[in-house]
Design a protein around this motif. Structure first.
Motif, PDB file in Angstrom:
ATOM      1  N   SER A  28       0.855  -1.184   0.000  1.00 29.53           N
ATOM      2  CA  SER A  28       0.000   0.000   0.000  1.00 29.53           C
ATOM      3  C   SER A  28       0.892   1.235   0.000  1.00 29.53           C
ATOM      4  O   SER A  28       2.089   1.147   0.290  1.00 29.53           O
ATOM      5  CB  SER A  28      -0.900   0.007   1.238  1.00 29.53           C
TER       6      SER A  28
ATOM      7  N   SER B 210       0.842   3.619   2.131  1.00 29.68           N
ATOM      8  CA  SER B 210       1.321   3.858   3.495  1.00 29.68           C
ATOM      9  C   SER B 210       2.472   2.910   3.851  1.00 29.68           C
ATOM     10  O   SER B 210       3.396   3.303   4.568  1.00 29.68           O
ATOM     11  CB  SER B 210       0.188   3.751   4.511  1.00 29.68           C
ATOM     12  N   GLU B 211       2.443   1.681   3.347  1.00 31.36           N
ATOM     13  CA  GLU B 211       3.553   0.753   3.591  1.00 31.36           C
ATOM     14  C   GLU B 211       4.829   1.242   2.904  1.00 31.36           C
ATOM     15  O   GLU B 211       5.911   1.200   3.495  1.00 31.36           O
ATOM     16  CB  GLU B 211       3.211  -0.646   3.083  1.00 31.36           C
TER      17      GLU B 211
ATOM     18  N   GLU C 190       5.564   4.314   2.150  1.00 29.14           N
ATOM     19  CA  GLU C 190       6.028   5.486   2.892  1.00 29.14           C
ATOM     20  C   GLU C 190       6.759   5.069   4.165  1.00 29.14           C
ATOM     21  O   GLU C 190       7.801   5.627   4.502  1.00 29.14           O
ATOM     22  CB  GLU C 190       4.857   6.398   3.231  1.00 29.14           C
ATOM     23  N   ALA C 191       6.236   4.085   4.874  1.00 31.71           N
ATOM     24  CA  ALA C 191       6.860   3.617   6.114  1.00 31.71           C
ATOM     25  C   ALA C 191       8.226   2.972   5.829  1.00 31.71           C
ATOM     26  O   ALA C 191       9.193   3.205   6.559  1.00 31.71           O
ATOM     27  CB  ALA C 191       5.947   2.639   6.832  1.00 31.71           C
TER      28      ALA C 191
END
Length: 74
Positions: A57, A59-60, A62-63
């Protein structure tokens, strides 16, 4: 390739594979020479996690990118 060994070649390989898998456009920020040697195990953990997944995803990604940035030398 024995990724248990902390070598520049292994670091470069893992970074390239992470960039390919995440389709990272700004790979210039990730260079093996810019990473702390003492955080090799952290990089390997990220590599193992990325290699084991098929999709990510936003967000993944980005993390993961944030964590890779944390590994860079100050």
């Amino acid at each position: 390739m024995d990724l248990t060994l902390n070598t520049l070649e292994n670091t470069e390989y893992m970074i390239e594979e992470i960039k390919k898998k995440l389709r990272m456009a700004s790979g210039a920020a990730l260079k093996a020479s810019k990473l702390n040697d003492d955080q090799y195990d952290d990089l390997r953990d990220i590599y193992d996690m990325v290699a084991g997944k098929m999709q990510f995803s936003i967000s993944e990604i980005e993390a993961i990118t944030k964590e890779l940035g944390r590994l860079r030398k100050a």
